[in-house]
Scaffold this motif. Structure first.
Motif, PDB file in Angstrom:
ATOM      1  N   MET A  59       0.817  -1.194   0.000  1.00 24.17           N
ATOM      2  CA  MET A  59       0.000   0.000   0.000  1.00 24.17           C
ATOM      3  C   MET A  59       0.858   1.255   0.000  1.00 24.17           C
ATOM      4  SD  MET A  59      -3.384  -0.789   2.272  1.00 24.17           S
ATOM      5  CE  MET A  59      -2.553  -1.453   3.674  1.00 24.17           C
ATOM      6  N   ASP A  60       2.016   1.194   0.612  1.00 23.82           N
ATOM      7  CA  ASP A  60       2.894   2.361   0.607  1.00 23.82           C
ATOM      8  C   ASP A  60       3.502   2.581  -0.778  1.00 23.82           C
ATOM      9  OD1 ASP A  60       2.614   3.234   3.243  1.00 23.82           O
ATOM     10  OD2 ASP A  60       4.047   1.755   3.952  1.00 23.82           O
ATOM     11  N   ARG A  61       3.755   1.524  -1.506  1.00 20.54           N
ATOM     12  CA  ARG A  61       4.355   1.648  -2.834  1.00 20.54           C
ATOM     13  C   ARG A  61       3.335   2.064  -3.887  1.00 20.54           C
ATOM     14  NH1 ARG A  61       5.943  -3.670  -4.389  1.00 20.54           N
ATOM     15  NH2 ARG A  61       3.872  -3.751  -5.271  1.00 20.54           N
ATOM     16  N   ASP A  62       2.152   1.470  -3.864  1.00 19.25           N
ATOM     17  CA  ASP A  62       1.136   1.710  -4.893  1.00 19.25           C
ATOM     18  C   ASP A  62      -0.045   2.494  -4.343  1.00 19.25           C
ATOM     19  OD1 ASP A  62       2.656   0.245  -6.746  1.00 19.25           O
ATOM     20  OD2 ASP A  62       1.779  -1.634  -6.082  1.00 19.25           O
ATOM     21  N   TRP A  63       0.233   3.531  -3.558  1.00 18.34           N
ATOM     22  CA  TRP A  63      -0.810   4.282  -2.861  1.00 18.34           C
ATOM     23  C   TRP A  63      -1.803   4.964  -3.784  1.00 18.34           C
ATOM     24  CZ3 TRP A  63      -0.333   9.271  -4.348  1.00 18.34           C
ATOM     25  CH2 TRP A  63       0.929   9.689  -4.766  1.00 18.34           C
ATOM     26  N   ALA A  64      -1.423   5.281  -5.013  1.00 16.96           N
ATOM     27  CA  ALA A  64      -2.340   5.978  -5.913  1.00 16.96           C
ATOM     28  C   ALA A  64      -3.242   5.023  -6.685  1.00 16.96           C
ATOM     29  CB  ALA A  64      -1.562   6.843  -6.894  1.00 16.96           C
ATOM     30  N   GLU A  65      -2.966   3.748  -6.610  1.00 19.80           N
ATOM     31  CA  GLU A  65      -3.760   2.744  -7.325  1.00 19.80           C
ATOM     32  C   GLU A  65      -4.969   2.340  -6.493  1.00 19.80           C
ATOM     33  OE1 GLU A  65      -2.987   1.886 -10.443  1.00 19.80           O
ATOM     34  OE2 GLU A  65      -1.331   3.299 -10.257  1.00 19.80           O
ATOM     35  N   PRO A  66      -6.031   1.861  -7.154  1.00 17.89           N
ATOM     36  CA  PRO A  66      -7.184   1.351  -6.387  1.00 17.89           C
ATOM     37  C   PRO A  66      -6.741   0.185  -5.490  1.00 17.89           C
ATOM     38  CG  PRO A  66      -7.724   1.538  -8.719  1.00 17.89           C
ATOM     39  CD  PRO A  66      -6.243   1.779  -8.588  1.00 17.89           C
ATOM     40  N   LEU A  67      -7.290   0.115  -4.304  1.00 24.29           N
ATOM     41  CA  LEU A  67      -6.921  -0.926  -3.346  1.00 24.29           C
ATOM     42  C   LEU A  67      -7.713  -2.193  -3.634  1.00 24.29           C
ATOM     43  CD1 LEU A  67      -5.509  -1.876  -0.757  1.00 24.29           C
ATOM     44  CD2 LEU A  67      -7.423  -0.920   0.523  1.00 24.29           C
ATOM     45  N   ASP A  68      -7.006  -3.280  -3.916  1.00 26.24           N
ATOM     46  CA  ASP A  68      -7.628  -4.596  -4.055  1.00 26.24           C
ATOM     47  C   ASP A  68      -7.338  -5.332  -2.759  1.00 26.24           C
ATOM     48  OD1 ASP A  68      -8.463  -7.159  -4.597  1.00 26.24           O
ATOM     49  OD2 ASP A  68      -7.428  -7.307  -6.525  1.00 26.24           O
ATOM     50  N   LEU A  69      -8.238  -5.167  -1.798  1.00 24.57           N
ATOM     51  CA  LEU A  69      -8.014  -5.701  -0.461  1.00 24.57           C
ATOM     52  C   LEU A  69      -7.859  -7.214  -0.463  1.00 24.57           C
ATOM     53  CD1 LEU A  69      -7.623  -4.838   2.408  1.00 24.57           C
ATOM     54  CD2 LEU A  69     -10.082  -4.917   2.733  1.00 24.57           C
TER      55      LEU A  69
ATOM     56  N   GLY B 144      -5.166   9.240  -6.171  1.00 24.20           N
ATOM     57  CA  GLY B 144      -5.953   8.013  -6.142  1.00 24.20           C
ATOM     58  C   GLY B 144      -7.394   8.129  -5.696  1.00 24.20           C
ATOM     59  N   PHE B 145      -7.899   9.338  -5.499  1.00 24.53           N
ATOM     60  CA  PHE B 145      -9.308   9.491  -5.146  1.00 24.53           C
ATOM     61  C   PHE B 145     -10.129   9.560  -6.428  1.00 24.53           C
ATOM     62  CE2 PHE B 145      -7.537  10.776  -1.106  1.00 24.53           C
ATOM     63  CZ  PHE B 145      -8.475  10.344  -0.183  1.00 24.53           C
ATOM     64  N   SER B 146     -11.257   8.893  -6.458  1.00 26.62           N
ATOM     65  CA  SER B 146     -12.101   8.906  -7.655  1.00 26.62           C
ATOM     66  C   SER B 146     -13.161   9.992  -7.588  1.00 26.62           C
ATOM     67  CB  SER B 146     -12.745   7.538  -7.866  1.00 26.62           C
ATOM     68  OG  SER B 146     -13.510   7.190  -6.732  1.00 26.62           O
ATOM     69  N   SER B 147     -13.342  10.603  -6.427  1.00 26.03           N
ATOM     70  CA  SER B 147     -14.366  11.628  -6.248  1.00 26.03           C
ATOM     71  C   SER B 147     -13.758  12.851  -5.566  1.00 26.03           C
ATOM     72  CB  SER B 147     -15.500  11.068  -5.385  1.00 26.03           C
ATOM     73  OG  SER B 147     -16.278  12.084  -4.817  1.00 26.03           O
TER      74      SER B 147
END
Length: 128
Positions: free
Chosen positions: A1-11, A68-71
């Motif tokens: 999560m620290d590396r790909d923080w701007a990407e959507p989170l696939d939990l 990384g926010f969509s809204s």
């Protein structure tokens, strides 16, 4: 999560990589970090947005998308909850200190806002 923080989170993918089910991963993560993975990621994104608001000549909307926010509404309310200020007010408070902003085109390039140019793709498009 620290590396790909701007990407959507696939939990589910993050939990699998850690070797846990989704729900057990959330419980363990909360026990260790004191917040859910989503809350942690949101905080990391807000931290990146703070830096960009202080240094880059980009609109709040552009920064919202880059972190990384969509809204824009979700971004603005999350930002205010974390910092106590709206993104625009935060920028106004910090930019008035005399520092010059990095031009937006350079900031977009640095933060991955442009797709990388590949000569091979260009040549194949010209050939087709």
């Amino acid at each position: 999560m620290d590396r790909d923080w701007a990407e959507p989170l696939d939990l589910d993918a993050v939990a699998r990589a850690a070797g846990y089910s989704r729900y057990h991963f959330i419980r363990v993560f909360r026990a260790v970090y004191g917040q859910t993975p989503g809350q942690y990621l949101s905080r990391r994104r807000i931290e990146r947005a703070e830096e960009m608001l202080r240094t880059a000549d980009l609109s709040v909307t552009e920064i919202c998308a880059l972190v990384g926010f969509s809204s824009l509404g979700t971004f603005s309310s999350s930002f205010k909850r974390h910092t106590g200020l709206s993104p625009s007010a935060y920028r106004a408070r910090h930019v008035d200190r005399g520092s010059a902003l990095v031009p937006g085109c350079y900031a977009l390039l640095w933060h991955g806002g442009f797709k990388p140019f590949r000569l091979q793709e260009r040549n194949s498009e010209e050939a087709g």
